[in-house]
Design a protein around this motif. Structure first.
Motif, short mmCIF file in Angstrom:
data_model
loop_
_atom_site.label_atom_id
_atom_site.label_comp_id
_atom_site.label_asym_id
_atom_site.label_seq_id
_atom_site.Cartn_x
_atom_site.Cartn_y
_atom_site.Cartn_z
N GLU A 1 83.77 1.85 -28.14
CA GLU A 1 83.97 3.23 -27.64
C GLU A 1 83.07 4.08 -28.75
OE1 GLU A 1 87.94 4.30 -30.50
OE2 GLU A 1 88.09 3.69 -28.70
N VAL A 2 82.77 5.36 -28.17
CA VAL A 2 81.88 6.33 -28.76
C VAL A 2 82.58 6.93 -29.98
CG1 VAL A 2 80.51 8.61 -28.55
CG2 VAL A 2 80.55 6.70 -26.59
N THR B 1 77.07 9.07 -20.36
CA THR B 1 76.84 7.43 -20.23
C THR B 1 75.92 7.16 -21.17
OG1 THR B 1 77.06 7.92 -17.92
CG2 THR B 1 75.59 5.95 -18.43
N GLN C 1 77.89 6.04 -24.40
CA GLN C 1 78.63 4.94 -24.29
C GLN C 1 77.47 3.76 -24.41
OE1 GLN C 1 80.13 5.59 -20.44
NE2 GLN C 1 82.21 6.57 -21.09
#
Length: 141
Positions: A39-40, A26, A29
């Motif tokens: 996006e990561v 989390t 993100q």
């Protein structure tokens, strides 16, 4: 993965609970979103060194793992091997240029074509790297 590496390959082992690991996902993100990404990326994972582990030296273990995985990109190895090969061929072309052999010109033309192709590959890698970083390394705000 990272968790197995920290628990099985590090001395002393670094325990990461399910709960902490979920919070880290989390966290990544949120960090990616705060930097304008949808996006990561693997570069966002550099932040994990600050949140995993109980001791200060655990962050170094995390950082080593993340950097090893980023640098193990097959494109990096392919470009490195191409540079080594081109260097060797360049030396042979230069050595044959000293002789009156007519093949030096052909070898030089082939070498220039390969260098142009490698240049395009490196520029493509650079552009992909820059777009992944969105203008800089991830920052906590």
């Amino acid at each position: 993965g990272l968790r197995e590496y920290l628990q099985d390959k590090c001395e002393p082992p670094v325990y990461v609970s399910d709960r902490r690991f979920t919070k880290c996902v989390t966290f990544l993100q949120v960090a990616a979103f705060a930097n304008g990404a949808k996006e990561v990326s693997e570069y966002d994972c550099l932040l994990l060194q600050f949140v995993l582990g109980q001791r200060a030296e655990d962050g170094d273990k995390v950082l080593d793992y993340v950097l090893d995985n980023i640098s193990s990109d097959p494109a990096i190895l392919q470009n490195e091997l191409a540079l080594i090969g081109l260097f060797g061929r360049s030396l042979r072309v230069l050595a044959s240029a000293g002789s009156s052999d007519g093949g030096a010109s052909s070898g030089r033309d082939d070498l220039i074509a390969e260098l142009s192709e490698l240049k395009e590959n490196l520029l493509s890698s650079k552009n992909r790297f820059e777009s992944d970083l969105h203008g800089g390394f991830p920052k906590l705000r």
